[in-house]
Design a protein around this motif. Structure first.
Motif, PDB file in Angstrom:
ATOM      1  N   GLU A   5      -2.232  38.081  49.229  1.00 17.04           N
ATOM      2  CA  GLU A   5      -1.470  38.590  50.376  1.00 17.04           C
ATOM      3  C   GLU A   5      -0.079  39.018  49.907  1.00 17.04           C
ATOM      4  N   LEU A   6       0.452  40.063  50.555  1.00 12.08           N
ATOM      5  CA  LEU A   6       1.798  40.535  50.230  1.00 12.08           C
ATOM      6  C   LEU A   6       2.812  39.573  50.844  1.00 12.08           C
ATOM      7  N   VAL A   7       3.512  38.849  49.977  1.00  9.38           N
ATOM      8  CA  VAL A   7       4.442  37.828  50.471  1.00  9.38           C
ATOM      9  C   VAL A   7       5.842  37.992  49.899  1.00  9.38           C
ATOM     10  N   PHE A   8       6.001  38.925  48.964  1.00 11.01           N
ATOM     11  CA  PHE A   8       7.317  39.162  48.374  1.00 11.01           C
ATOM     12  C   PHE A   8       7.709  40.632  48.536  1.00 11.01           C
TER      13      PHE A   8
ATOM     14  N   THR B 129       4.553  39.269  40.987  1.00 12.45           N
ATOM     15  CA  THR B 129       5.832  38.718  40.525  1.00 12.45           C
ATOM     16  C   THR B 129       5.717  38.094  39.143  1.00 12.45           C
ATOM     17  N   VAL B 130       4.479  37.872  38.706  1.00 14.57           N
ATOM     18  CA  VAL B 130       4.262  37.311  37.374  1.00 14.57           C
ATOM     19  C   VAL B 130       4.036  38.421  36.351  1.00 14.57           C
TER      20      VAL B 130
ATOM     21  N   ARG C 148       8.174  40.813  37.473  1.00 17.48           N
ATOM     22  CA  ARG C 148       8.735  39.534  37.047  1.00 17.48           C
ATOM     23  C   ARG C 148      10.246  39.538  37.297  1.00 17.48           C
ATOM     24  N   PRO C 149      10.797  38.491  37.905  1.00 17.43           N
ATOM     25  CA  PRO C 149      12.243  38.440  38.168  1.00 17.43           C
ATOM     26  C   PRO C 149      13.048  38.637  36.895  1.00 17.43           C
ATOM     27  N   GLY C 150      14.070  39.444  36.985  1.00 19.76           N
ATOM     28  CA  GLY C 150      14.931  39.730  35.840  1.00 19.76           C
ATOM     29  C   GLY C 150      15.866  40.873  36.176  1.00 19.76           C
TER      30      GLY C 150
ATOM     31  N   PRO D  16      12.186  40.163  43.069  1.00 17.25           N
ATOM     32  CA  PRO D  16      11.310  39.848  44.199  1.00 17.25           C
ATOM     33  C   PRO D  16      11.903  38.749  45.086  1.00 17.25           C
ATOM     34  N   VAL D  17      11.885  39.009  46.390  1.00 23.58           N
ATOM     35  CA  VAL D  17      12.416  38.066  47.371  1.00 23.58           C
ATOM     36  C   VAL D  17      11.343  37.845  48.431  1.00 23.58           C
ATOM     37  N   GLU D  18      11.313  36.646  49.009  1.00 21.15           N
ATOM     38  CA  GLU D  18      10.339  36.375  50.062  1.00 21.15           C
ATOM     39  C   GLU D  18      10.503  37.378  51.202  1.00 21.15           C
ATOM     40  N   ILE D  19       9.365  37.845  51.693  1.00 19.98           N
ATOM     41  CA  ILE D  19       9.377  38.872  52.738  1.00 19.98           C
ATOM     42  C   ILE D  19      10.188  38.428  53.943  1.00 19.98           C
TER      43      ILE D  19
END
Length: 724
Positions: free
Chosen positions: A162-165, A179-180, A184-186, A191-194
Motif C-alpha cells: 500500500e502507498l503509505v509514504f 523507501t528501501v 531510500r532516505p538521503g 520519504p515522509v508518512e502520507i
C-alpha cells in the motif's frame, strides 16, 4: 476526501459527461473536470490542442498523454460505494464466488470486492490478506461507515504494497518497499508518512476554501444581477419597441400631413391656373368670332355684292376689319407648368433618417476609446474600440449603435467590418489596398468618439528591412538561415561572413554577433534552453551548438551525417536535420545527437529546410529540385505532398525556407523568384505575402510580434512582413 462523501448521490454524478455511462478509470484534467480515460483518449485524437469537453479550457497533456493524468480516486470511491450499496440488496451475488445471493455482504477495501459471509471468512483466514481492511454490511449501512469507505492505493511496482509514504524530493507516492530500494532516505530522497504531508496539504486547501467562499458569494451575486437584467430584457424591449413605433408613427403622420398639404396646394394651383387660362381663352375666342364674322361678311360682299351694294357697305366693312386687325391681342399664354420641388432630396432624407431616433443605452460616446495601430497594405488590420458607460467601464451595446467609415489617402472608401470580441470590446477590421495615411471615422450613438476621425498610417509590405551588404556591424553577406531566439530577437546565419548576427525585432538594430565554424554555415534553430544550433556543409561540416552568448560548446558529427542543411529543434530536445546531397533524407536525432531514425530516403531529391507541427507529429520538408513540399510523420511515413514548378499562385520556384504558424499554416520562401507564399495545413494555397529584394528568398521564421522574417540571400538583408 472520503470523509466528505455525500450521504446521497444520483447516477448523474457517477456518469462521464462524454459517454454518459459510469466512469471507467476516471481521469482529472487540470481544470478539475473528470472523464473516462478512454473518452479522453478518443477526444484527444479528434482535436489539437485538446480542450476540456465541459469548460473548453485548453489542456496541455503530460508527456505520457492521457495516461499521465491523475486518477480521480474520489469518484472511484463513490463507484465502489454505489456497488457495495447495491450489493447489500437482496439477490446480488458475491463478487468472489459469483453465488450466495443471500445473507450479508462485506467489502474489502484492498481487493475492491464485495464478498459473501463464506468468502469473507475464508478471506480473513489467508495470511496474505490478514491486513486487508474489511467493512461489514452493518458498518456500510451505518452513518459513520460511509465516511470510512474508500479503496486503498497500491504501489504500481510492488503490487501488494500500500502507498503509505510520500517522497517530497520526487513529488511521488511510494510504498514501504520503495523507501528501501528506489526512494531510500538521503540527500536525493525524503520519504515522509502520507498522513503528515496530507495534513499540511489539507490545511492549505482549507485556506483556499475560505478564500473561495467570498469569491463564490461575489460571483453568485453577479449572476443574480445578470438574471435580473436578463429578466428585464423583454420588458425593456417591449417598452422601447412601443416608444419607437409611436415615434415613427408620429413621423409618418407628419409626412402624411405634409403630403396632404402639398397635394392640396397642387389642386389649388391647378384650379387657379385653369380658371386664368380659361378666361384668357374665352377672350381670344371672342375676338376670333368677331374677326371670323367680319371675314365672312367681307368675302360675301366681294364675291356676290353689286356695285351699288359695295358702295353702300364698303366703308363700313373696311372700318370694321381695319379696327379688328389693328386691335392688339395677347395671344401668348403666360402660364408655365407647375411641378413638385424636392426641398430635401430622398438621398438627403435617407441620411437624415439615420439620425431619427436611436437606442439609448448607458454607453457614453465621450468615454469610448479607440486604439489605432499602424496598418499594413494588403493585410487584414484591426483597430480596437471599447464602448464605455458613464462610469468609464466597458459596457455592451448593439452593433447598430456603432458606425465606422474609412477612406484611403486618395479619398476612396475602404470597407470596414465590426465584430464584438468581448464585453464592450470591438474589432474594426479592414484591408487597405494602398499605402499612405487613411482616415477612420468612428461614431457611437451617432456621436464621434474622442479623437475621431483618426489618422491611420498604412505601411507597405515589408514593414521593415534589416541590413545591407557588408561585413560590419548591422551589415549582411549572404544571409541564409534565420531563427528567433528566446528573447524574441532575430538570429541570422551569414554564409559570406561565417557568423550569426542577432537583430532587435522592433528596431532592426544589431545587438550582437558571434563567429561560426564550417565552410558553408546554413541552418539555425534555438533549443528550449536558449542554445543556438547551427549546421554547415562542405568541408568541416557538422552540427554545432553555441551558448546564448555565442560561445562554442560542442559539435555533432556522427558517421551517418553527410552534409547537414536545414534543421529544427523540438520542445523535448530532439532534432530533425536535413542530410544532403548524397543521402537526401531527414535525420531524427536524440538531444545527444544519436540517431532515432532516417526519414524520407528515396522519396526526396534535394531537401533544404524543415519545420515540425508537434501538435500533429508531422514534419514538412521543402524539396528544392522537385519544387514541392513533402510531409512525413515522425515515424517516417509519407503523409502527402503539394506544389509543382511554376510562377502562379500555389506553385514553386525552388522552394527553400519553411516555417509554421500557430494554426499549422505553412509559410514557404522561394529561392527561384523570391515569392513568399502561405498554405493551409493540407497544402491549399492561401495568399502571397510578397517578393523579396534580389529575388532569392531563403530562411523564414515567425516572430513573436506577428511578422514573418525572410532572409534575402542575394539582397543581403532581412525583410519583415506583417503576417498576423
Amino acid at each position: 476526501m472520503a470523509s466528505n462523501m455525500p450521504d446521497d448521490f444520483d447516477e448523474q454524478f457517477l456518469a462521464c459527461p462524454v459517454c454518459m455511462l459510469h466512469f471507467r478509470d476516471p481521469r482529472v484534467l487540470p481544470c478539475l473536470h473528470t472523464f473516462c480515460r478512454e473518452c479522453l483518449q478518443e477526444w484527444a485524437t479528434k482535436q489539437q490542442p485538446l480542450e476540456c469537453p465541459t469548460c473548453r479550457t485548453q489542456v496541455s497533456l503530460p508527456d505520457q498523454g492521457v495516461d499521465g493524468l491523475r486518477t480521480n480516486f474520489y469518484v472511484n470511491n463513490l463507484l465502489d460505494f454505489a456497488a457495495a450499496k447495491k450489493g447489500t440488496e437482496p439477490g446480488v451475488p458475491c463478487q468472489v464466488c459469483d453465488g450466495n445471493v443471500k445473507g450479508s455482504k462485506s467489502w474489502c477495501a484492498d481487493c475492491a470486492k464485495l464478498m459473501c459471509e463464506s468468502c469473507t471468512l475464508i478471506h480473513r483466514k489467508f495470511p496474505l490478506f490478514e491486513n486487508h481492511e474489511v467493512t461489514t454490511e452493518e458498518t456500510l449501512k451505518a452513518e459513520e461507515g460511509r465516511s470510512k469507505f474508500h479503496r486503498k492505493r497500491h504501489c504500481d511496482k510492488h503490487k501488494n504494497q500500500e502507498l503509505v509514504f510520500y517522497c517530497e524530493s520526487c513529488n511521488a507516492l511510494v510504498c514501504t518497499a520503495c523507501t528501501v530500494v528506489d526512494h531510500r532516505p538521503g540527500k536525493d530522497h525524503n520519504p515522509v508518512e502520507i498522513y503528515t504531508v496530507a495534513q499540511g496539504r489539507k490545511e492549505r486547501l482549507r485556506g483556499l476554501l475560505q478564500d473561495i467562499e467570498p469569491r463564490l458569494t461575489e460571483i453568485q451575486a453577479s449572476i443574480k444581477e445578470f438574471d435580473r437584467k436578463i429578466s428585464n430584457l423583454a420588458p425593456s424591449k417591449e417598452a422601447a419597441t412601443d416608444q419607437a413605433k409611436e415615434y415613427f408613427r408620429q413621423l409618418i403622420d407628419s409626412l402624411q400631413k405634409r403630403e396632404k398639404e402639398i397635394l392640396s396646394q397642387i389642386d389649388e394651383q391647378c384650379r387657379a391656373d385653369g380658371k386664368a387660362l380659361q378666361t384668357k381663352k374665352e377672350t381670344i375666342e371672342f375676338e376670333l368670332a368677331g374677326l371670323t364674322s367680319a371675314q365672312t361678311f367681307c368675302q360675301q360682299a366681294v364675291e356676290h355684292g353689286s356695285d351699288v351694294h359695295i358702295l353702300e357697305v364698303g366703308n363700313q366693312v373696311q372700318t370694321r376689319v381695319e379696327t379688328l386687325l389693328a386691335k392688339e391681342l395677347d395671344l401668348e399664354s403666360d402660364w408655365s407648368e407647375f411641378q413638385f420641388v424636392e426641398n430635401t432630396t430622398v438621398i438627403d432624407f435617407e441620411n437624415e433618417v439615420q439620425d431619427l431616433g436611436g437606442v439609448k443605452t448607458k454607453i457614453d460616446s465621450s468615454k469610448c476609446k479607440v486604439v489605432v495601430k499602424p496598418a499594413v497594405q494588403g493585410v487584414e488590420c484591426v483597430a480596437e474600440l471599447t464602448t464605455m458607460n458613464q462610469e468609464g467601464r466597458p459596457c455592451v451595446t448593439n452593433s447598430k449603435a456603432v458606425t465606422t467609415n474609412m477612406k484611403d489617402s486618395l479619398g476612396t472608401d475602404v470597407p470596414t467590418k465590426l465584430k464584438m470580441k468581448s464585453c464592450g470590446k470591438w474589432g474594426i477590421s479592414f484591408v487597405p489596398k494602398i499605402a499612405g495615411n487613411h482616415i477612420l471615422e468612428v461614431k457611437v450613438n451617432t456621436q464621434h468618439v474622442p479623437g475621431s476621425p483618426f489618422a491611420v498610417e498604412v505601411k507597405g509590405n515589408p514593414v521593415l528591412t534589416i541590413g545591407r551588404y557588408g561585413s560590419g556591424v548591422g551589415e549582411l553577406d549572404g544571409p541564409i538561415g534565420v531563427a528567433v531566439d528566446e528573447d524574441g530577437n532575430i538570429a541570422v546565419v551569414e554564409r559570406g561572413n561565417k557568423r550569426v548576427q542577432i537583430f532587435d525585432i522592433e528596431t532592426g538594430q544589431s545587438l550582437s554577433s558571434f563567429p561560426v565554424e564550417g565552410e558553408n554555415p546554413f541552418g539555425i534553430d534555438v533549443d528550449s534552453n536558449g542554445m543556438f544550433l547551427v549546421t554547415s556543409w562542405g568541408e568541416n561540416y557538422g552540427l554545432r551548438r553555441y551558448s546564448k552568448e555565442g560561445k562554442f560548446l560542442d559539435t555533432f558529427k556522427p558517421d551517418f551525417m553527410d552534409d547537414p542543411h536545414g534543421l529544427t529543434v523540438l520542445r523535448d530536445g530532439r532534432m530533425v536535420v536535413l542530410n544532403r546531397p548524397k543521402q537526401s533524407s531527414c535525420l531524427l536525432l536524440q538531444p545527444d545527437g544519436s540517431l532515432i531514425r532516417e526519414i524520407g530516403k528515396g522519396e526526396l531529391r534535394n531537401p533544404v529546410f524543415v519545420s515540425v507541427d508537434e501538435s500533429r507529429d508531422v514534419m514538412f520538408v521543402t524539396d528544392n529540385s522537385a519544387s514541392k513540399v513533402v510531409a512525413f510523420d515522425l515515424d517516417g511515413n509519407l503523409q502527402f505532398d503539394f506544389g509543382k514548378e511554376g510562377q502562379n499562385d500555389g506553385e514553386f520556384q525552388n522552394p527553400e525556407g519553411l516555417t509554421l504558424d500557430q494554426a499549422g499554416n505553412i509559410i514557404v520562401a522561394n529561392a527561384g523568384d523570391g515569392r513568399v507564399l502561405v498554405f493551409r495545413p493540407d497544402g491549399t494555397f492561401v495568399r502571397k505575402l510578397g517578393t523579396v529584394q534580389g529575388g532569392f528568398a531563403s530562411g523564414v521564421a515567425l516572430t513573436p510580434n506577428g511578422h514573418i522574417a525572410v532572409s534575402c540571400f542575394t539582397g543581403h538583408c532581412i525583410e519583415l512582413y506583417r503576417y498576423m
